[in-house]
Structures are given as structure tokens and as C-alpha cells.
Design a protein around this motif. Sequence first.
Motif, PDB file in Angstrom:
ATOM      1  N   GLN A  50     -15.819   2.023  -7.125  1.00 29.39           N
ATOM      2  CA  GLN A  50     -15.572   0.607  -7.382  1.00 29.39           C
ATOM      3  C   GLN A  50     -14.131   0.237  -7.036  1.00 29.39           C
ATOM      4  O   GLN A  50     -13.875  -0.817  -6.449  1.00 29.39           O
ATOM      5  N   ALA A  51     -13.208   1.136  -7.372  1.00 27.01           N
ATOM      6  CA  ALA A  51     -11.787   0.866  -7.083  1.00 27.01           C
ATOM      7  C   ALA A  51     -11.580   0.744  -5.572  1.00 27.01           C
ATOM      8  O   ALA A  51     -10.825  -0.128  -5.109  1.00 27.01           O
ATOM      9  N   LEU A  52     -12.253   1.576  -4.822  1.00 30.57           N
ATOM     10  CA  LEU A  52     -12.129   1.532  -3.358  1.00 30.57           C
ATOM     11  C   LEU A  52     -12.674   0.212  -2.810  1.00 30.57           C
ATOM     12  O   LEU A  52     -12.025  -0.454  -1.998  1.00 30.57           O
ATOM     13  N   ILE A  53     -13.839  -0.165  -3.304  1.00 26.98           N
ATOM     14  CA  ILE A  53     -14.464  -1.420  -2.835  1.00 26.98           C
ATOM     15  C   ILE A  53     -13.555  -2.615  -3.154  1.00 26.98           C
ATOM     16  O   ILE A  53     -13.270  -3.438  -2.296  1.00 26.98           O
ATOM     17  N   ASN A  54     -13.062  -2.664  -4.396  1.00 26.33           N
ATOM     18  CA  ASN A  54     -12.179  -3.772  -4.797  1.00 26.33           C
ATOM     19  C   ASN A  54     -10.954  -3.832  -3.894  1.00 26.33           C
ATOM     20  O   ASN A  54     -10.542  -4.902  -3.447  1.00 26.33           O
ATOM     21  N   GLN A  55     -10.370  -2.660  -3.640  1.00 24.43           N
ATOM     22  CA  GLN A  55      -9.134  -2.630  -2.857  1.00 24.43           C
ATOM     23  C   GLN A  55      -9.394  -3.085  -1.417  1.00 24.43           C
ATOM     24  O   GLN A  55      -8.601  -3.831  -0.845  1.00 24.43           O
ATOM     25  N   ILE A  56     -10.504  -2.666  -0.855  1.00 29.34           N
ATOM     26  CA  ILE A  56     -10.813  -3.076   0.526  1.00 29.34           C
ATOM     27  C   ILE A  56     -11.010  -4.599   0.585  1.00 29.34           C
ATOM     28  O   ILE A  56     -10.562  -5.251   1.525  1.00 29.34           O
ATOM     29  N   GLU A  57     -11.645  -5.132  -0.452  1.00 30.74           N
ATOM     30  CA  GLU A  57     -11.879  -6.580  -0.450  1.00 30.74           C
ATOM     31  C   GLU A  57     -10.590  -7.380  -0.638  1.00 30.74           C
ATOM     32  O   GLU A  57     -10.465  -8.486  -0.148  1.00 30.74           O
ATOM     33  N   ASN A  58      -9.605  -6.762  -1.334  1.00 30.57           N
ATOM     34  CA  ASN A  58      -8.398  -7.520  -1.681  1.00 30.57           C
ATOM     35  C   ASN A  58      -7.175  -7.185  -0.841  1.00 30.57           C
ATOM     36  O   ASN A  58      -6.100  -7.726  -1.078  1.00 30.57           O
ATOM     37  N   SER A  59      -7.305  -6.257   0.094  1.00 30.06           N
ATOM     38  CA  SER A  59      -6.096  -5.858   0.841  1.00 30.06           C
ATOM     39  C   SER A  59      -6.430  -5.693   2.317  1.00 30.06           C
ATOM     40  O   SER A  59      -7.567  -5.424   2.686  1.00 30.06           O
ATOM     41  N   ASP A  60      -5.388  -5.839   3.142  1.00 33.67           N
ATOM     42  CA  ASP A  60      -5.599  -5.683   4.580  1.00 33.67           C
ATOM     43  C   ASP A  60      -5.180  -4.308   5.089  1.00 33.67           C
ATOM     44  O   ASP A  60      -5.220  -4.040   6.283  1.00 33.67           O
ATOM     45  N   SER A  61      -4.704  -3.456   4.180  1.00 34.38           N
ATOM     46  CA  SER A  61      -4.357  -2.082   4.546  1.00 34.38           C
ATOM     47  C   SER A  61      -3.476  -1.955   5.780  1.00 34.38           C
ATOM     48  O   SER A  61      -3.937  -1.556   6.848  1.00 34.38           O
ATOM     49  N   LYS A  62      -2.214  -2.272   5.596  1.00 37.55           N
ATOM     50  CA  LYS A  62      -1.247  -2.092   6.681  1.00 37.55           C
ATOM     51  C   LYS A  62      -0.554  -0.736   6.505  1.00 37.55           C
ATOM     52  O   LYS A  62      -0.868   0.006   5.588  1.00 37.55           O
ATOM     53  N   TYR A  63       0.421  -0.462   7.365  1.00 35.60           N
ATOM     54  CA  TYR A  63       1.200   0.766   7.191  1.00 35.60           C
ATOM     55  C   TYR A  63       1.851   0.776   5.804  1.00 35.60           C
ATOM     56  O   TYR A  63       2.251  -0.273   5.296  1.00 35.60           O
ATOM     57  N   GLY A  64       1.969   1.959   5.239  1.00 37.84           N
ATOM     58  CA  GLY A  64       2.618   2.076   3.928  1.00 37.84           C
ATOM     59  C   GLY A  64       3.596   3.233   3.948  1.00 37.84           C
ATOM     60  O   GLY A  64       3.794   3.882   4.984  1.00 37.84           O
ATOM     61  N   PRO A  65       4.232   3.545   2.796  1.00 39.26           N
ATOM     62  CA  PRO A  65       5.218   4.635   2.768  1.00 39.26           C
ATOM     63  C   PRO A  65       4.577   6.004   3.042  1.00 39.26           C
ATOM     64  O   PRO A  65       3.493   6.297   2.536  1.00 39.26           O
ATOM     65  N   ALA A  66       5.272   6.808   3.854  1.00 41.10           N
ATOM     66  CA  ALA A  66       4.745   8.133   4.226  1.00 41.10           C
ATOM     67  C   ALA A  66       4.572   9.035   3.001  1.00 41.10           C
ATOM     68  O   ALA A  66       3.694   9.903   2.966  1.00 41.10           O
TER      69      ALA A  66
END
Length: 398
Positions: A50-66
Motif C-alpha cells: 500500500q505504501a508503494l502504491i500511495n507513493q507512486i500516485e503522489n510522487s514523480d520519482s526524480k533523482y534523489g540522494p545517493a
Amino acid sequence: MKFSQRAQSLKGSATMAATINAQERIKNGEDIILASVGEPDSPVPQITKQALINQIENSDSKYGPAQGLLSTRKVVSQWMNDLYQQQWQPENVVISPGSKYSLYSLLQILGDENTELLIPSPYWVSYVTLGKLANINIKIIECSSNENYKLSATKLKNLITGKNQLLLLNSPQNPTGAIYSKEELQSLAEVIKQSPQLTVICDDIYNQLIFSSEYRAPHVLDFMESSSASKEDIYNQVIVVHGASKSFALTGWRLGWTAASREISKKLSEFQSQTLTCMPDFLQIALEKTLQQETQFVLELKSLINRRYQIASQKLNSCPFIKVFPSAGAFYIWFEVLDKSKNSAQMASELLEQHGVAVVPGASFGCEYHLRFSVTIPDDQLLKGIERIIQYFTQKNL
Ligand SMILES: Cc1ncc(COP(=O)(O)O)c(C=O)c1O
């Protein structure tokens, strides 16, 4: 194609090969018991999905900290501190795509041709290859069944050279399920404290999956305190590699991490920034929610594995042609075949072809005439698999 020398000596993971082959055959309708795979058969926790689904729906997933998201490193360091009673900060943690990748990166940044990697044998299949990929000199330390497959402090002391050395410590151990006791770790810690050129990498992927009622296996960090060493000094010498694959049945999600000194974590992040860029944010957020909210999962998995291990190992123990090692944790029954006329690869192949059981040959773990049977399968499959193994050895010896 002319491959690099590095690639020429590279072989794919033996456990993965045995498993993929058996899985293909099961798909094609063959009756095969899949006892080669080291992953829980439990479904992924609902909280994680559920956490994964929520995050995909609410974020565009750009580059983040290594190094990993700060919020994830906060949760992981807290979870690790609760588990180990340590004082890691988010700066001490690096999130990775699985503990195998953490081990790979650590060996890349800590070792080279001037380093020796001490690997107690039997060992997990990937250690030697990961060491070779980093160009490190590998020293296998044979630890026999009489030593319960464990490295003693005396043996370690005799191996210390005063030059750069790394030690891989895995407890509970794959494939044997051996666990180092508090006393053994205390003695090892004394040697480690006296050997500043030695860095210990603890592969703790199974450390909650133990057959006793303790919350986790004893750890060398429990004995590293001294009046002269700060926490950072200790975390510079003892590094913990952990992950969500085994404890939370998240093998395919590729979620691992290291807890080490800030200095090591910084270098590890630099390495990851050049090789990985970053971990996807949706996976990291799912990890956060799992560690924060999923408190029962590990306990239930632990008792399931324990029950299966006891039933299956007892049954296998009744076979007079093999000797079962009394494991204390992890997922595996590790047994020695008393008749040495065939090697472990031949036996594993015959078991698969003639009796439909996929197991992993001991040679893959550096220990001939042994086989590893995984108890991460449903009860009916488990018992069928054990019966087939007994049948094979009985027929073979009649
Ligand atoms: C001892 C040991 N270390 C590390 C790993 C790798 O786990 P991960 O899925 O986190 O890469 C395994 C997986 O089988 C293992 O048995």
C-alpha cells in the motif's frame, strides 16, 4: 567475444541458477520440489504494497540522494538502534538495492590487491566472487563441523597480519544455520579490538530469523565497547549489512542497507552516486512504512520457519546415510552425506533429475559432500521433498 579477465573468472550465482532452472521446469508442468531457494514463501506485507502504491500516485520519482532519502535513513537508523542497542545516526546509514549490493560496494571501497579478505568456510555463495570483483586477495578459512562451522578467536588471531584485512562474519550463517554465541563473539571482539588493520563486515541478513526466543542473534558489536574507542571508531571497524529481503519477504524489492562510520558511509555514497545514482523513492518510502508499522511479520516468519525446520530436520535425521547439522537459525537444513562416492553437484543433479527435488550442492558454499535444503516451502512440499531425499539415499545405499 573477448571478455575482461574479471569477467572470465565470473560465474553466475549457483543458488539462483539451481532455482531458475527448477522454476522453469515447474512452469512446464514437472513435479519438482523447490528446496533450493533462500526466500520466504510468505506474501509481501500489505503495508508495504500500500505504501508503494500511495507513493507512486503522489510522487514523480526524480533523482534523489545517493545515500538514500534522509527520512528513510532516519527510520532505518532508529530500527537498527532498537535492534542492536547502538547509536547510529542517519549519516551512518546507506540505503542500497539489496544487501548483496551493499557487500559488493563495501568490498569495492575497502579492498584492493593489497587487502586480504578472510572468509570463513562454509560461506555464502557470492562472497568469493564479490571479493574477486574488487581484486582482493581471498583467504578461505576452513571451519569444520567439529568447530560447528565457526571461526574461533584463536584461529582469527593467528591469521592477523597487521596489514589491511577484511573479515566477513555471517551469523546466522548461510548455509549451515550456525550462530555465534555471546562467549565466542566476546573472544572474537577481543582479537578485533587488538587488530586495528582489520575491518569486520557483518552480514546480518538472517539475524532475527533464529530458532530461540531471543529477539536477534548475539552480535560482535555487543562486545566492542572499550574506554578508548568512540562509537565512530567502533563503526569504522565493524560494519553491519542488513536488508528487508529475508525478514520481510521482500527479496524481489531489492532493499538493503549498511550501518557504518560516517567516513565509510560517505565513501559508499560516492561509490553509489557513480554506479547507482539513487534508489527509487517509492521503494524507500515503502521500506520506511514497513519498518515502522510491520512489527509482527518477522516474529510470525520466525516461528513458521522454526516449526518447519524442526519437523523437516527431525524427519531427515532418521535417515542413516546422512548427518544433519543442528542449525540455530536462517532457512536451511544443512547435511553431510556419509557415502563419499559422489560429489555434491552429482548428488544435487540426480536428486533433481531422478527424484524431482531441487537442492544446492555444498561445493557452491565451499564444502563438498554436503547439501542445502531450504525450508521456505509449504508443509506438504516440505515433507514430500524430505521423503524424496530419504528415498534417494536409501536406494543409493541398498
Ligand atoms: C548470507 C546472505 N547474505 C546476503 C544475501 C543477499 O540478500 P539481498 O536480497 O539483501 O541481496 C543472501 C541471500 O540469499 C544471503 O543468504
